[in-house]
Design a protein around this motif. Structure first.
Motif, mmCIF file in Angstrom:
data_model
loop_
_atom_site.group_PDB
_atom_site.id
_atom_site.type_symbol
_atom_site.label_atom_id
_atom_site.label_comp_id
_atom_site.label_asym_id
_atom_site.label_seq_id
_atom_site.Cartn_x
_atom_site.Cartn_y
_atom_site.Cartn_z
ATOM 1 N N GLN A 15 0.839 -1.200 0.000
ATOM 2 C CA GLN A 15 0.000 0.000 0.000
ATOM 3 C C GLN A 15 0.864 1.236 0.000
ATOM 4 N N VAL A 16 0.264 2.337 -0.412
ATOM 5 C CA VAL A 16 0.938 3.634 -0.430
ATOM 6 C C VAL A 16 0.171 4.582 0.469
ATOM 7 N N GLN A 17 0.890 5.286 1.314
ATOM 8 C CA GLN A 17 0.288 6.306 2.162
ATOM 9 C C GLN A 17 0.743 7.678 1.657
ATOM 10 N N LEU A 18 -0.201 8.600 1.622
ATOM 11 C CA LEU A 18 0.069 9.950 1.122
ATOM 12 C C LEU A 18 -0.369 10.972 2.166
ATOM 13 N N TRP A 54 -2.283 15.731 -8.542
ATOM 14 C CA TRP A 54 -3.102 16.535 -7.642
ATOM 15 C C TRP A 54 -4.489 16.671 -8.260
ATOM 16 N N TYR A 55 -5.491 16.434 -7.437
ATOM 17 C CA TYR A 55 -6.880 16.605 -7.812
ATOM 18 C C TYR A 55 -7.502 17.614 -6.858
ATOM 19 N N ARG A 56 -8.623 18.167 -7.239
ATOM 20 C CA ARG A 56 -9.328 19.072 -6.332
ATOM 21 C C ARG A 56 -10.831 18.871 -6.445
ATOM 22 N N GLN A 57 -11.498 19.199 -5.352
ATOM 23 C CA GLN A 57 -12.948 19.083 -5.322
ATOM 24 C C GLN A 57 -13.526 20.281 -4.591
ATOM 25 N N ALA A 58 -14.293 21.064 -5.325
ATOM 26 C CA ALA A 58 -14.981 22.213 -4.746
ATOM 27 C C ALA A 58 -16.369 21.772 -4.291
ATOM 28 N N PRO A 59 -16.977 22.500 -3.368
ATOM 29 C CA PRO A 59 -18.318 22.132 -2.876
ATOM 30 C C PRO A 59 -19.309 22.016 -4.016
ATOM 31 N N ARG A 68 -14.768 15.811 -8.328
ATOM 32 C CA ARG A 68 -13.316 15.902 -8.213
ATOM 33 C C ARG A 68 -12.720 15.946 -9.617
ATOM 34 N N GLU A 69 -11.737 16.833 -9.799
ATOM 35 C CA GLU A 69 -11.121 16.985 -11.116
ATOM 36 C C GLU A 69 -9.606 16.967 -11.018
ATOM 37 N N LEU A 70 -8.978 16.518 -12.094
ATOM 38 C CA LEU A 70 -7.530 16.513 -12.166
ATOM 39 C C LEU A 70 -7.015 17.943 -12.273
ATOM 40 N N VAL A 71 -6.011 18.252 -11.490
ATOM 41 C CA VAL A 71 -5.338 19.544 -11.574
ATOM 42 C C VAL A 71 -4.035 19.393 -12.344
ATOM 43 N N ALA A 72 -3.212 18.443 -11.929
ATOM 44 C CA ALA A 72 -1.917 18.232 -12.577
ATOM 45 C C ALA A 72 -1.431 16.823 -12.284
ATOM 46 N N LEU A 73 -0.658 16.287 -13.220
ATOM 47 C CA LEU A 73 -0.158 14.924 -13.121
ATOM 48 C C LEU A 73 1.300 14.908 -13.543
ATOM 49 N N CYS A 125 -3.885 14.597 -3.049
ATOM 50 C CA CYS A 125 -2.763 13.946 -3.724
ATOM 51 C C CYS A 125 -3.184 12.534 -4.106
ATOM 52 N N ASN A 126 -2.652 12.053 -5.213
ATOM 53 C CA ASN A 126 -3.056 10.772 -5.783
ATOM 54 C C ASN A 126 -1.812 10.063 -6.308
ATOM 55 N N ALA A 127 -1.765 8.758 -6.097
ATOM 56 C CA ALA A 127 -0.664 7.955 -6.628
ATOM 57 C C ALA A 127 -1.228 6.737 -7.338
ATOM 58 N N ARG A 128 -0.615 6.417 -8.474
ATOM 59 C CA ARG A 128 -1.081 5.277 -9.267
ATOM 60 C C ARG A 128 0.012 4.234 -9.382
ATOM 61 N N ARG A 129 -0.387 2.998 -9.222
ATOM 62 C CA ARG A 129 0.519 1.869 -9.411
ATOM 63 C C ARG A 129 -0.130 0.883 -10.372
ATOM 64 N N PRO A 130 0.671 0.275 -11.221
ATOM 65 C CA PRO A 130 0.089 -0.683 -12.163
ATOM 66 C C PRO A 130 -0.413 -1.931 -11.447
ATOM 67 N N ALA A 131 -1.483 -2.477 -11.965
ATOM 68 C CA ALA A 131 -2.042 -3.715 -11.425
ATOM 69 C C ALA A 131 -2.649 -4.495 -12.585
ATOM 70 N N VAL A 132 -2.857 -5.755 -12.390
ATOM 71 C CA VAL A 132 -3.472 -6.590 -13.423
ATOM 72 C C VAL A 132 -4.846 -6.034 -13.746
ATOM 73 N N GLY A 133 -5.056 -5.674 -14.993
ATOM 74 C CA GLY A 133 -6.350 -5.169 -15.411
ATOM 75 C C GLY A 133 -6.583 -3.699 -15.173
ATOM 76 N N GLY A 134 -5.577 -2.987 -14.638
ATOM 77 C CA GLY A 134 -5.805 -1.560 -14.411
ATOM 78 C C GLY A 134 -4.753 -0.948 -13.523
ATOM 79 N N SER A 135 -5.183 -0.080 -12.621
ATOM 80 C CA SER A 135 -4.264 0.611 -11.727
ATOM 81 C C SER A 135 -4.782 0.573 -10.304
ATOM 82 N N LEU A 136 -3.846 0.619 -9.363
ATOM 83 C CA LEU A 136 -4.171 0.806 -7.954
ATOM 84 C C LEU A 136 -4.039 2.284 -7.643
ATOM 85 N N ILE A 137 -5.058 2.865 -7.050
ATOM 86 C CA ILE A 137 -5.081 4.293 -6.778
ATOM 87 C C ILE A 137 -5.069 4.518 -5.270
#
Length: 119
Positions: free
Chosen positions: A1-4, A36-41, A45-50, A95-107
């Protein structure tokens, strides 16, 4: 697992700057992109930068030229430098981190940090 863990949010006047930091720990060796993603009231949630492990970056059109994403691999940290902030940038930033996984990604997600821009 990844902690952020994010930090650096706060209250700033329009036109000001903030720098967000995100420290990653755990299974960081397999991370292939962080963002980085952000979510306003009331909004989705939307992507800001990757940024990928190869250093490629991608930005939301609304922040191009104002925000810069960067990473310090030695510190396992990703930064988001935000300049010329606008009231519409007000949101919780995640903050968001992606790791490859079988069939997709771990977020993985951080807990979020509030950014408030006053007019």
């Amino acid at each position: 697992q990844v902690q952020l863990v994010e930090s650096g949010g706060g209250l700033v006047q329009a036109g000001g700057s903030l720098r967000l930091s995100c420290i990653a720990s755990g299974s960081i060796f397999s991370i292939n992109a962080m963002g980085w993603y952000r979510q306003a009231p009331g909004k989705q949630r939307e992507l800001v930068a990757l940024i990928t492990s190869g250093g490629s970056t991608n930005y939301n059109d609304s922040v191009k030229g104002r925000f810069t994403i960067s990473r310090d691999n030695a510190k396992n940290t990703v930064y988001l430098q935000m300049n010329s902030l606008k009231p519409e940038d007000t949101a919780v930033y995640y903050c968001n981190a992606r790791r490859p996984a079988v069939g997709g990604s771990l977020i993985s997600w951080g807990q979020g940090t509030q950014v408030t821009v006053s007019s």
